[in-house]
Write an enzyme that holds these catalytic residues in place. Structure first.
Site, PDB file in Angstrom:
ATOM      1  N   LYS A  43      51.702  34.870  42.168  1.00  0.00           N
ATOM      2  CA  LYS A  43      51.005  36.087  42.595  1.00  0.00           C
ATOM      3  C   LYS A  43      49.659  35.726  43.227  1.00  0.00           C
ATOM      4  CE  LYS A  43      48.657  36.793  38.173  1.00  0.00           C
ATOM      5  NZ  LYS A  43      48.319  37.739  37.103  1.00  0.00           N
ATOM      6  N   ARG A 141      47.633  47.340  28.976  1.00  0.00           N
ATOM      7  CA  ARG A 141      47.750  47.526  30.421  1.00  0.00           C
ATOM      8  C   ARG A 141      49.126  48.146  30.687  1.00  0.00           C
ATOM      9  NH1 ARG A 141      45.803  41.789  32.943  1.00  0.00           N
ATOM     10  NH2 ARG A 141      48.020  41.486  32.575  1.00  0.00           N
ATOM     11  N   TYR A 275      18.014  34.739  52.143  1.00  0.00           N
ATOM     12  CA  TYR A 275      17.528  36.105  51.970  1.00  0.00           C
ATOM     13  C   TYR A 275      16.669  36.259  50.714  1.00  0.00           C
ATOM     14  CZ  TYR A 275      20.947  37.485  55.526  1.00  0.00           C
ATOM     15  OH  TYR A 275      21.661  37.615  56.685  1.00  0.00           O
TER      16      TYR A 275
END
Length: 385
Positions: A43, A141, A275
Site C-alpha cells: 500500500k 478503526r 525563512y
C-alpha cells in the site's frame, strides 16, 4: 558493503531502491513465520518505495499474497500485469466493487452495507466474489464490532450458499503489537479467536485467518495463524526500534535518499539562513544548499534537527526546511556544487537512517519513507534476472 552512489549526474535527487535487499527481507520474514503464508503489503506506493517494482520483487522472494489499502491500488497492480492473490481493505460506499470482482481481487467487508454492495457487484459481474471479513478486535478503526459480527457472518454465509461470494479470509489488526508487552495484545488475540469460532458456527470455512503485521510477525508467533502481513519490515525498517535496529532482525533498509548540492558559498558571521532566520551563522562559514524540501517529503519538522551526510560528516539542517530546499552549515569544511548529500540510507557509509530522521522529527520511520514524493525519481538496483 558501502551503498553505491544513487545519483546519476543529471539528477538533482533520487531515492535508490535496493530490490535485492527487499527480497532478502522477505526471505528473513518468511523464516520468522515458516508455517504461514506471506502477504507483502505494498500500500501507499509500497511505503514510498514504488508499488509495482516492490510487489514483483516480493513475489520473486516467495510472497503468495499482495496487500493494498485501496481498491484503486489493487486494480493498479492488476493493470501492471501482476497475478496471484491481492487483498484490499479500505472501502467507501459506491467503490469499484464490480471492477475488483472481475479482476479476481479479494475484497474486505467490515459491515453489512459493504456486504450488500459486493453481493450486488457479484451478481452484476456474474462471478463469485472473493470476500474477507474483518473484525474489530480492539483497534477501533475498520472492522465489524463484536456485537455485529454474528449477524455479518450469518449474512455472509447466506451469500455463500447463494453462490455470490466465497469467504476466503477472516482477519483483524493489532493496536499495540509494536509494544510487545502491552496488555491489549492478549485481549485482541482472545477476541480474534472468539470471532473465528463464531464464524465457524455460522458455517464459514475461510482459507486464511490473519492478524500479524510487521511487529506481530517478528515478535508474536502465537499470532501467525495462516498468513502474516509484513509491511514496513519488508522495507528494512524495524517496527519495534526499542527492541532492535533492522540488522538485529536480519533486515536491511531498502531506500537511500540523496541529492546533489545546488549551491556552496562562503558567508560571514551573523548571516541569516532560510525563512524567519531561525538560524544565524555564528561566524564565517560555508553553507551548502540541498535541493529537497517539504514538497519532496522532507518534513518541515526537520528544521534545525534533520541529519544529513555531506562531505563525510553528519550535518544538521540549518534553519527552516523550505518547499524545495534546505541548507546545511559545513563550518570549516569544503564541498562543491554537485557533491552528494545523503539524507538517509542503510547506514553502511556512516549516513543517517530513516530511524534517525524519525527521532529528529518526533515521528516514526514509516512516515519518513512513505512521504517521499513523486518528484523524487526512484532508481531501482538489485533487480532479479
Amino acid at each position: 558493503m558501502p551503498t553505491p552512489s544513487p545519483l546519476p549526474p543529471a539528477l538533482r535527487a533520487t531515492a535508490l531502491i535496493d530490490l535485492a535487499a527487499l527480497r532478502s527481507n522477505v526471505a528473513t520474514l518468511r523464516a520468522h513465520a515458516p508455517t504461514a503464508a506471506f502477504m507483502a503489503v505494498v500500500k501507499a506506493d509500497a511505503y514510498g518505495h514504488g508499488m509495482v517494482a516492490c510487489a514483483r520483487a516480493a513475489q520473486q522472494a516467495g510472497a503468495q499474497w499482495l496487500g493494498a489499502a485501496t481498491p484503486q491500488e489493487a486494480l493498479a497492480l492488476r493493470a501492471a500485469g501482476l497475478t496471484g492473490r491481492v487483498l484490499c481493505w479500505l472501502w467507501t460506499p459506491g467503490g469499484p466493487w464490480q471492477e475488483c470482482v472481475e479482476a479476481d481481487i479479494d475484497v474486505t467487508v467490515s459491515a453489512r452495507w459493504a456486504l450488500d454492495e459486493v453481493v450486488a457487484a457479484a451478481r452484476a459481474a456474474q462471478r463469485t466474489a472473493r470476500v474477507q471479513l474483518k473484525i474489530d478486535t480492539g483497534l477501533g478503526r475498520n472492522g465489524a464490532q463484536p456485537a455485529d459480527w454474528p449477524d455479518l457472518t450469518r449474512a455472509a454465509r447466506a451469500a455463500e450458499r447463494e453462490g455470490t461470494i466465497r469467504v476466503t479470509g477472516v482477519w483483524s489488526h493489532f493496536s499495540c503489537a509494536d509494544e510487545p508487552d502491552h496488555p491489549s495484545i492478549a485481549r485482541e488475540l482472545a477476541a480474534f479467536r472468539t470471532a473465528l469460532a463464531q464464524a465457524a458456527d455460522a458455517g464459514l470455512d475461510p482459507e486464511v485467518r490473519h492478524l500479524a503485521n510487521s511487529p506481530g510477525t517478528l515478535t508474536l508467533p502465537e499470532a501467525h495463524f495462516d498468513l502474516v502481513r509484513p509491511g514496513v519490515a519488508m522495507y528494512g525498517i524495524s517496527p519495534v526500534p526499542q527492541l532492535g535496529a533492522p540488522a538485529d532482525f536480519g533486515l536491511r533498509p531498502v531506500m537511500t535518499l540523496a541529492a546533489r548540492l545546488a549551491s556552496v558559498k562562503r558567508v560571514p558571521g551573523g548571516h541569516g539562513v532560510s525563512y524567519g532566520h531561525r538560524y544565524v551563522t555564528p561566524g564565517e562559514t560555508t553553507l551548502a544548499l540541498v535541493p529537497l524540501g517539504y514538497a519532496d517529503g522532507v518534513p518541515r519538522h526537520a528544521s534545525g534537527t534533520g541529519p544529513v551526510l555531506v562531505a563525510g560528516k553528519w550535518r544538521t539542517v540549518a534553519g527552516r526546511v523550505a518547499m524545495d530546499q534546505f541548507v546545511v552549515d559545513l563550518g570549516g569544511d569544503s564541498a562543491a556544487p554537485g557533491d552528494e548529500a545523503v539524507l538517509f540510507g542503510p547506514g553502511d557509509a556512516g549516513e543517517p537512517t530513516a530511524e534517525d530522521w524519525a527521532r529528529a522529527c518526533g515521528t516514526i520511520a514509516y512516515e519518513i519513507v512513505t512521504r517521499i514524493g513523486a518528484r523524487v525519481p526512484r532508481l531501482y538496483v538489485g533487480e532479479s534476472a
